[in-house]
Design an enzyme around this catalytic site. Structure first.
Site, PDB file in Angstrom:
ATOM      1  N   LYS A 193       0.819  -1.208   0.000  1.00 27.48           N
ATOM      2  CA  LYS A 193       0.000   0.000   0.000  1.00 27.48           C
ATOM      3  C   LYS A 193       0.862   1.271   0.000  1.00 27.48           C
ATOM      4  O   LYS A 193       0.680   2.171  -0.826  1.00 27.48           O
ATOM      5  CB  LYS A 193      -0.932   0.019   1.217  1.00 27.48           C
TER       6      LYS A 193
ATOM      7  N   CYS B 104      -2.355  11.450   0.409  1.00 29.36           N
ATOM      8  CA  CYS B 104      -1.640  10.164   0.252  1.00 29.36           C
ATOM      9  C   CYS B 104      -0.177  10.348  -0.094  1.00 29.36           C
ATOM     10  O   CYS B 104       0.713  10.013   0.669  1.00 29.36           O
ATOM     11  CB  CYS B 104      -2.279   9.357  -0.874  1.00 29.36           C
TER      12      CYS B 104
HETATM   13  N1  SAJ Z   1      -0.008  14.978  -9.734  1.00 30.05           N
HETATM   14  C1  SAJ Z   1       0.978  15.448 -10.618  1.00 30.05           C
HETATM   15  N2  SAJ Z   1       1.217  14.728 -11.757  1.00 30.05           N
HETATM   16  C2  SAJ Z   1       0.537  13.571 -12.038  1.00 30.05           C
HETATM   17  C3  SAJ Z   1      -0.456  13.122 -11.121  1.00 30.05           C
HETATM   18  C4  SAJ Z   1      -0.714  13.837  -9.983  1.00 30.05           C
HETATM   19  O1  SAJ Z   1       1.611  16.478 -10.390  1.00 30.05           O
HETATM   20  O2  SAJ Z   1       0.793  12.975 -13.085  1.00 30.05           O
HETATM   21  C5  SAJ Z   1      -0.244  15.729  -8.505  1.00 30.05           C
HETATM   22  C6  SAJ Z   1      -1.671  16.207  -8.350  1.00 30.05           C
HETATM   23  O3  SAJ Z   1      -1.822  17.501  -8.883  1.00 30.05           O
HETATM   24  C7  SAJ Z   1      -1.842  16.204  -6.831  1.00 30.05           C
HETATM   25  C8  SAJ Z   1      -0.946  15.067  -6.366  1.00 30.05           C
HETATM   26  O4  SAJ Z   1      -0.034  14.818  -7.431  1.00 30.05           O
HETATM   27  O5  SAJ Z   1      -1.392  17.408  -6.265  1.00 30.05           O
HETATM   28  C9  SAJ Z   1      -1.665  13.780  -6.006  1.00 30.05           C
HETATM   29  O6  SAJ Z   1      -2.499  13.494  -7.072  1.00 30.05           O
HETATM   30  P1  SAJ Z   1      -3.131  11.984  -7.257  1.00 30.05           P
HETATM   31  O7  SAJ Z   1      -3.737  11.938  -8.615  1.00 30.05           O
HETATM   32  O8  SAJ Z   1      -2.114  10.979  -6.908  1.00 30.05           O
HETATM   33  O9  SAJ Z   1      -4.344  11.965  -6.263  1.00 30.05           O
HETATM   34  P2  SAJ Z   1      -4.433  11.435  -4.794  1.00 30.05           P
HETATM   35  O10 SAJ Z   1      -3.513  12.130  -3.877  1.00 30.05           O
HETATM   36  O11 SAJ Z   1      -5.887  11.439  -4.461  1.00 30.05           O
HETATM   37  O12 SAJ Z   1      -3.897   9.949  -4.892  1.00 30.05           O
HETATM   38  C10 SAJ Z   1      -4.812   8.926  -4.872  1.00 30.05           C
HETATM   39  C11 SAJ Z   1      -4.072   7.737  -4.377  1.00 30.05           C
HETATM   40  N3  SAJ Z   1      -5.048   6.745  -4.011  1.00 30.05           N
HETATM   41  C12 SAJ Z   1      -4.895   6.088  -2.841  1.00 30.05           C
HETATM   42  O13 SAJ Z   1      -4.000   6.294  -2.061  1.00 30.05           O
HETATM   43  C13 SAJ Z   1      -5.926   5.092  -2.528  1.00 30.05           C
HETATM   44  C14 SAJ Z   1      -3.173   7.163  -5.443  1.00 30.05           C
HETATM   45  O14 SAJ Z   1      -2.758   5.846  -5.055  1.00 30.05           O
HETATM   46  C15 SAJ Z   1      -3.875   7.027  -6.748  1.00 30.05           C
HETATM   47  O15 SAJ Z   1      -2.956   6.536  -7.716  1.00 30.05           O
HETATM   48  C16 SAJ Z   1      -4.345   8.398  -7.163  1.00 30.05           C
HETATM   49  O16 SAJ Z   1      -5.319   8.797  -6.190  1.00 30.05           O
HETATM   50  C17 SAJ Z   1      -4.997   8.365  -8.533  1.00 30.05           C
HETATM   51  O17 SAJ Z   1      -4.713   7.412  -9.293  1.00 30.05           O
HETATM   52  O18 SAJ Z   1      -5.699   9.312  -8.851  1.00 30.05           O
END
Ligand code: SAJ
Length: 432
Positions: free
Chosen positions: A213, A267
């Site tokens: 995880k 996360c």
């Molecule tokens: N981000 C980037 N570039 C990317 C993707 C995201 O800069 O290519 C930034 C976003 O703007 C944000 C941060 O990273 O600030 C996190 O974005 P995220 O898409 O990872 O969203 P989270 O934080 O909600 O992550 C969750 C996580 N889910 C769980 O922990 C259950 C992650 O494992 C998932 O991969 C992610 O969602 C997802 O896939 O959207």
């Protein structure tokens, strides 16, 4: 059909509430217990405490409250005589040391343990550092309950894989993993979660589940750091990282992520630190901490791009009205946890730079976009809300200062060529 097992969910937040409601929907008797009195009152009045768009959650809450088989309370006594106790409390890390902060988890365990009945199954859904199940959870539950693990109670870690904005969808579409201290516990969690969530559940041991995880989010953080460093490389060469990314991803087995203004949320900023927290005395991890530092650098890079743009216009930073677009950590969400904009705000403050923040999802920044853009000398786009993507550059040009208005684009929301044709000084992350 009423189900035999009675369920308790400890922590009715963005993880606990949807899973509680899905158990109710399947016919289980569920009590949700939370320490936040306002949250409990709000839920019992039928209001979903999770802000932002969560498709289906509000309706499911109202349906569940209409049944006698669901209630939410602050009274720990309601944990008594439950067959399954699901723990879904937050597990942040210390901001300075990046060490796990387990006060919420330990408090939850100390409250539920004395109320555990023989034969109970305890499931930890929170994301925890490797070895926490063995060294913190199992020990605390045995000590505080007087019961013996495996003999008197079952224990497993079934880490959540939810995402704000898609809580119910993720729960009912993403396979899960359960790390159990014995096969009986693993089988029971698998049976329950596969029945209630309709997804596949793999069984493993607790340590493996903890590593998987925290590792799956560390993996994503490293991927994003690679994209951010590629953006900095493209800036150095004067290339367009978005064209590079599009063409690079045409190569099989490549999936370069999106560079941006930083990495926030509940996360990614913490799970990498959870992953390595227990290993650092054994090995020196380099890549994962460095990826964290690269991602944490991006907000200050946004300030660097602003300074470079101002230098090109010959304007002093104090002359320009600076507007920051976006405070939440991700698009079309109201979640501000670990927001990259918060880091940028600190940096601007340290440099005595005045600015205005606009964000349609955050109450204190929900100001009229048109009004705030009027007379602006520079905009810094930090979050790719749909509202910002709809901004027409021609209108923006009429609103901002006449001479050489500046766009610092942290999320590739604007077209650089079109902006430059209209007379903007445009600097995008990876495309300056
Ligand atoms: N981000 C980037 N570039 C990317 C993707 C995201 O800069 O290519 C930034 C976003 O703007 C944000 C941060 O990273 O600030 C996190 O974005 P995220 O898409 O990872 O969203 P989270 O934080 O909600 O992550 C969750 C996580 N889910 C769980 O922990 C259950 C992650 O494992 C998932 O991969 C992610 O969602 C997802 O896939 O959207």
């Amino acid at each position: 059909m009423k189900k035999a097992f009675k369920i308790a969910v400890c922590g009715i937040g963005y993880v606990g509430l949807p899973v509680a409601l899905l158990f109710v929907k399947k016919g289980y008797d569920v009590v949700g217990v939370d320490v936040d009195e306002d949250r409990v009152k709000k839920i019992n009045r039928g209001f979903c405490p999770i802000k932002g768009r969560e498709p289906g959650l509000g309706v499911l809450l109202k349906e569940s409250l209409a049944k006698k088989s669901f209630r939410v309370t602050t009274n720990p006594e309601d944990y008594r005589d439950r067959d399954v106790m699901i723990v879904a409390v937050q597990t942040p890390v210390e901001s300075k040391t990046n060490e796990p902060k387990y006060e919420h988890l330990k408090k939850a365990l100390e409250v539920i343990a004395p109320l555990m009945k023989k034969g109970v199954l305890v499931v930890i859904e929170s994301t925890i550092a490797p070895t926490t199940m063995e060294k913190v959870v199992a020990i605390t539950l045995e000590k505080e309950s007087g019961l013996h693990l495996n003999r008197d109670f079952m224990l497993a870690n079934c880490p959540e894989r939810v995402m704000p904005g898609r809580l119910l969808y993720n729960l009912t579409h993403y396979d899960r993993l359960v790390g159990a201290f014995n096969f009986k516990a693993g089988k029971l969690v698998k049976k329950l979660y596969e029945e209630v969530l309709g997804v596949r559940v793999d069984i493993t041991d607790p340590l493996t589940a903890e590593i998987v995880k925290s590792g799956e989010n560390a993996y994503r953080d490293v991927q994003i750091a690679f994209a951010n460093e590629m953006a900095l490389i493209c800036e150095a060469y004067g290339a367009d990282v978005w064209q590079v990314r599009e063409l690079l991803n045409k190569c099989p087995y490549r999936q370069m992520h999106s560079p941006g203004a930083g990495v926030g949320g509940h996360c990614l900023p913490k799970d990498s630190w959870l992953l390595i927290s227990g290993a650092k005395d054994l090995i020196e991890t380099k890549l994962i901490p460095l990826a964290r530092r690269i991602n944490d650098f991006m907000p200050s890079h946004m300030f660097d791009l602003l300074k470079n743009a101002l230098a090109e216009t010959g304007k002093d930073i104090s002359e320009a009205k600076i507007v920051i677009l976006g405070y939440t950590y991700d698009a079309n969400s109201d979640d501000t946890r670990n927001s990259p904009t918060a880091s940028l705000v600190n940096i601007l403050g340290q440099n005595n730079v005045e600015f205005v923040i606009q964000d349609p999802y955050v109450k204190e920044y929900k100001i009229s976009l048109k009004k705030v853009l009027k007379g602006a000398g520079a905009i810094i786009l930090m979050t790719s809300h749909d509202q910002y993507k709809k901004i027409k550059l021609k209108q923006l040009k009429l609103l901002m200062v006449k001479s050489k208005p500046i766009i610092i684009d942290g999320r590739n929301c604007f077209d650089k060529i079109q902006a430059q044709k209209l007379g903007f000084i445009y600097k995008g992350v990876g495309n300056i």
